[in-house]
Design a protein around this motif. Structure first.
Motif, short mmCIF file in Angstrom:
data_model
loop_
_atom_site.label_atom_id
_atom_site.label_comp_id
_atom_site.label_asym_id
_atom_site.label_seq_id
_atom_site.Cartn_x
_atom_site.Cartn_y
_atom_site.Cartn_z
N LEU A 107 0.61 -1.26 0.10
CA LEU A 107 0.21 -0.01 -0.21
C LEU A 107 1.00 1.52 -0.02
CD1 LEU A 107 -2.86 -0.42 2.67
CD2 LEU A 107 -2.91 -0.53 0.24
N ASP A 108 0.50 2.28 -1.12
CA ASP A 108 1.55 3.47 -0.48
C ASP A 108 0.26 4.60 -0.32
OD1 ASP A 108 2.69 5.66 -1.53
OD2 ASP A 108 3.04 5.07 -4.04
N ALA A 109 0.83 4.98 1.15
CA ALA A 109 0.04 5.81 1.19
C ALA A 109 0.05 6.81 0.64
CB ALA A 109 0.07 6.61 2.64
N GLY A 110 0.56 7.39 -0.06
CA GLY A 110 0.96 9.11 -0.63
C GLY A 110 -0.55 8.87 -2.34
N ALA A 111 -0.37 7.73 -2.30
CA ALA A 111 -1.25 7.45 -3.66
C ALA A 111 -2.62 7.62 -3.93
CB ALA A 111 -0.96 6.48 -4.29
N ARG A 112 -3.07 8.27 -5.49
CA ARG A 112 -4.43 8.74 -5.43
C ARG A 112 -5.12 7.22 -4.81
NH1 ARG A 112 -1.72 9.24 -10.91
NH2 ARG A 112 -2.58 7.72 -12.22
N PRO A 113 -6.64 7.58 -4.89
CA PRO A 113 -7.19 6.29 -4.99
C PRO A 113 -6.95 4.86 -5.35
CG PRO A 113 -8.87 7.81 -4.37
CD PRO A 113 -7.39 8.62 -5.27
N GLY A 114 -7.17 5.16 -7.20
CA GLY A 114 -6.92 4.52 -7.91
C GLY A 114 -5.00 3.99 -7.76
N ARG A 115 -4.03 3.60 -7.41
CA ARG A 115 -3.16 3.27 -7.62
C ARG A 115 -2.40 3.25 -5.93
NH1 ARG A 115 -0.67 4.33 -12.14
NH2 ARG A 115 1.49 4.02 -11.45
N ARG A 116 -2.94 2.96 -4.67
CA ARG A 116 -3.13 2.31 -3.16
C ARG A 116 -2.27 1.65 -3.53
NH1 ARG A 116 -4.02 5.44 0.52
NH2 ARG A 116 -4.49 3.93 1.65
N LEU A 117 -2.71 0.55 -4.62
CA LEU A 117 -2.28 -1.44 -3.76
C LEU A 117 -1.84 -1.56 -5.08
CD1 LEU A 117 -2.84 -3.66 -2.03
CD2 LEU A 117 -4.90 -3.98 -3.89
N GLY A 118 -0.59 -2.66 -4.83
CA GLY A 118 0.42 -3.19 -5.77
C GLY A 118 0.74 -4.47 -5.19
N ARG A 119 1.40 -5.07 -6.14
CA ARG A 119 1.23 -5.90 -4.85
C ARG A 119 2.77 -6.61 -5.77
NH1 ARG A 119 -3.56 -7.73 -3.81
NH2 ARG A 119 -2.82 -9.80 -2.58
N ILE A 120 3.84 -7.55 -5.06
CA ILE A 120 5.02 -8.37 -5.06
C ILE A 120 4.28 -9.30 -5.58
CG2 ILE A 120 7.07 -8.52 -4.40
CD1 ILE A 120 7.42 -6.39 -3.87
N GLY A 121 5.07 -10.57 -6.65
CA GLY A 121 4.41 -11.35 -6.25
C GLY A 121 5.52 -12.31 -7.69
N ARG A 122 4.67 -14.11 -7.50
CA ARG A 122 5.75 -14.75 -9.22
C ARG A 122 4.49 -15.59 -9.30
NH1 ARG A 122 6.14 -19.95 -7.57
NH2 ARG A 122 5.67 -21.36 -5.71
N THR A 123 4.91 -15.48 -10.48
CA THR A 123 3.93 -17.19 -11.67
C THR A 123 5.26 -18.14 -11.16
OG1 THR A 123 5.19 -16.68 -13.64
CG2 THR A 123 3.89 -14.74 -12.74
N ALA A 124 4.57 -19.57 -11.96
CA ALA A 124 5.40 -20.86 -11.65
C ALA A 124 7.09 -20.45 -13.09
CB ALA A 124 4.43 -21.36 -11.54
N LEU A 125 6.66 -19.79 -13.29
CA LEU A 125 7.88 -19.16 -14.49
C LEU A 125 9.20 -19.34 -14.63
CD1 LEU A 125 6.27 -16.84 -16.89
CD2 LEU A 125 6.42 -19.09 -17.49
N PRO A 126 10.34 -20.44 -14.80
CA PRO A 126 11.61 -20.13 -14.60
C PRO A 126 12.22 -18.98 -14.39
CG PRO A 126 11.45 -20.89 -16.80
CD PRO A 126 10.29 -20.76 -16.26
N VAL A 127 13.21 -19.07 -13.05
CA VAL A 127 13.92 -17.44 -12.97
C VAL A 127 14.56 -16.98 -14.64
CG1 VAL A 127 15.73 -16.61 -11.74
CG2 VAL A 127 14.19 -18.55 -10.39
N PRO A 128 14.48 -15.83 -14.48
CA PRO A 128 14.10 -14.22 -13.56
C PRO A 128 12.40 -14.17 -13.92
CG PRO A 128 15.66 -14.06 -15.16
CD PRO A 128 15.38 -15.10 -15.16
N LEU A 129 12.13 -14.64 -15.00
CA LEU A 129 10.70 -14.60 -15.76
C LEU A 129 9.46 -15.02 -14.77
CD1 LEU A 129 11.32 -16.67 -18.94
CD2 LEU A 129 11.34 -14.34 -18.71
N HIS A 130 9.73 -15.66 -13.51
CA HIS A 130 8.88 -15.40 -12.24
C HIS A 130 8.26 -14.74 -11.74
CE1 HIS A 130 12.23 -15.58 -10.16
NE2 HIS A 130 12.11 -15.70 -9.50
N LEU A 131 9.56 -12.62 -11.64
CA LEU A 131 9.06 -11.91 -10.96
C LEU A 131 8.57 -10.68 -12.13
CD1 LEU A 131 11.12 -11.95 -8.92
CD2 LEU A 131 8.94 -12.40 -7.92
N ALA A 132 9.01 -11.82 -13.40
CA ALA A 132 8.24 -10.38 -14.55
C ALA A 132 7.41 -9.43 -14.56
CB ALA A 132 8.98 -11.05 -16.04
#
Length: 476
Positions: A107-132
């Motif tokens: 959560l970004d405390a300073g962002a406007r409402p539509g951009r407050r939430l972001g996510r850091i996640g992964r897929t099942a793809l191999p490294v480093p594409l799993h974070l792409a």
């Protein structure tokens, strides 16, 4: 004096174990518990001496009224093979599960409402594409900053964490040289680094930072999946750990302060206590570096003063109990705010009504001694900025726990100060997250240090190490 038992004091006359190799482990934190279990599993008679009234070191629980409170939020990653072994060894794996797949709401405390939430996640793809995909859609960075992060990650992947030359450099300068903006450092690199290293990038050893990011994010697609205890830490690190020690035949004494460690004329060791002493073939000092320095006999290390050069870093923990549910996620991280990481500890604490949030504030040098009233005035409005559900909610309790020496400081140059498990005194070994594990001060580092110390002791005692081989090869 009988092997592995006390002479004098309130336990004088208690039956002792005789015959075979014996060891004393000074310190009942994760490092000491691990060392004791590993030694006992090889048939060594072990006594654990802990000065506190409980086991678990700096990862413990206490009662506050009806609440069972952890002194601070502790997490681990799927790549933490030693701590996962520890959980399995004390029969606690099911109580501290790992996410199926990395997912960190930011959560970004300073962002406007539509951009407050972001996510850091992964897929099942191999490294480093799993974070792409996560990086490509991360709203808290510009397109150019995201591309720059990708280039820096590839450069980081090319570093060798075993290269001691990296320890002389700081991570922040390296990031600047690789085009990372202040925003990228705040919204991504420090978001991860402060939580794992307990230091901002500019204060952290490049060697330790490279180890964290390469191992956690760039080694295996699932390496950074997060695990945490769904029960109080005391259930794991005290009750279940003590049960495992008891089952292994380890004698555990709490509220027992060690005053000195010395070598006898016969080559064995004597551990001095207020009411007597314990003799053993091997001793593991699994205590903080300053305490280890004070207990080490002369000649045990070439430069014992180096232990006092290892700095410490604080962690501040803020606990808030609301009269209603204000957070629907198990945890989140924040940027643009003093708030760092927030966890829902309602169920684990035993709270029947409302919601209990725990804020973990690492690298808290500027706040660790602030009055509770000042922290309340700062953090309650910040939680309102981040969580609309808190607006109008009643605060039933607000309290703070402080660990002023929570970890060793991962400053550039710390690598040369961290000793290995072996000392120059035969039969005397060191353990603790601050020793030379290659990891920052984490639960993983503590367990690895205990494995290394036990492995070294077993080798000297001529005892089998088959039960530790795979883990010991990784941790030694």
């Amino acid at each position: 004096m009988t092997d592995g038992t006390r002479s004098g004091g309130p336990d004088a006359g208690a039956p002792g174990l005789t015959g075979g190799a014996s060891a004393v482990v000074v310190g009942g934190g994760l490092a000491g518990i691990t060392a004791a279990l590993a030694l006992a599993d090889a048939g060594v008679r072990v006594t654990v001496l802990e000065g506190r009234p409980r086991l678990g070191g700096l990862a413990f629980s206490f009662q506050r009224g009806a609440l069972t409170v952890d002194n601070g939020q502790h997490v681990y990653l799927r790549c933490c093979s030693a701590y996962r072994w520890f959980l399995d060894r004390i029969d606690a794996t099911a109580l501290a599960p790992v996410q199926n797949r990395l997912d960190v709401p930011v959560l970004d405390a300073g962002a406007r409402p539509g951009r407050r939430l972001g996510r850091i996640g992964r897929t099942a793809l191999p490294v480093p594409l799993h974070l792409a995909m996560s990086l490509a859609t991360y709203p808290h960075l510009s397109l150019a900053e995201r591309a720059g992060v990708g280039r820096a990650a590839l450069a980081l992947k090319g570093l060798d964490p075993a290269d001691s030359a990296l320890d002389a450099q700081d991570f922040g300068s390296w990031l600047a040289r690789h085009g990372q903006s202040a925003r990228a450092v705040e919204a991504l690199w420090d978001l991860v680094g402060i939580a794992t290293l307990n230091a901002v990038a500019g204060d952290a050893s490049l060697q330790l930072a490279a180890m964290v990011f390469k191992t956690g994010l760039l080694s295996d697609p699932g390496a950074a999946d997060i695990g945490w205890a769904r029960v109080p830490l005391g259930e794991l690190h005290d009750r279940l750990a003590r049960k495992a020690l008891d089952s292994a035949g380890v004698r555990t004494e709490v509220r027992t302060r060690v005053s000195a460690v010395s070598r006898n004329a016969d080559g064995r060791w004597s551990v001095q206590l207020p009411g007597g002493s314990v003799d053993a073939d091997a001793v593991v000092l699994a205590v903080p570096q300053r305490e280890a320095h004070d207990l080490l006999p002369e000649g045990a290390l070439d430069e014992p003063g180096r232990l006092l050069e290892i700095g410490t870093a604080p962690i501040l923990n803020i606990h808030v109990v609301y009269d209603r549910k204000v957070l629907r996620r198990p945890f989140f991280a924040a940027i643009g705010s003093p708030v760092q990481w927030v966890f829902d500890r309602t169920e684990a604490s035993g709270l029947a009504d409302g919601q209990y949030l725990a804020l973990s504030q690492s690298a808290a040098q500027d706040e660790i001694d602030e009055p509770v009233a000042a922290l309340r005035a700062r953090y309650l409005p910040e939680l309102e900025r981040l969580l609309p559900g808190t607006r109008g909610a009643g605060v039933q309790d607000f309290f703070v726990t402080r660990e002023r020496t929570a970890t060793f400081a991962p400053a550039p140059g710390v690598g040369r100060l961290r000793p290995g498990a072996r000392t120059k005194a035969p039969g005397l070994y060191l353990a603790g997250a601050w020793t030379a594990t290659g990891w920052p001060a984490t639960m993983e580092s503590a367990v690895r240090s205990g494995v290394s110390a036990a492995g070294a002791a077993l080798g000297a005692l001529g005892r089998p190490r088959d039960h530790l081989l795979e883990l010991f090869e990784e941790a030694a």
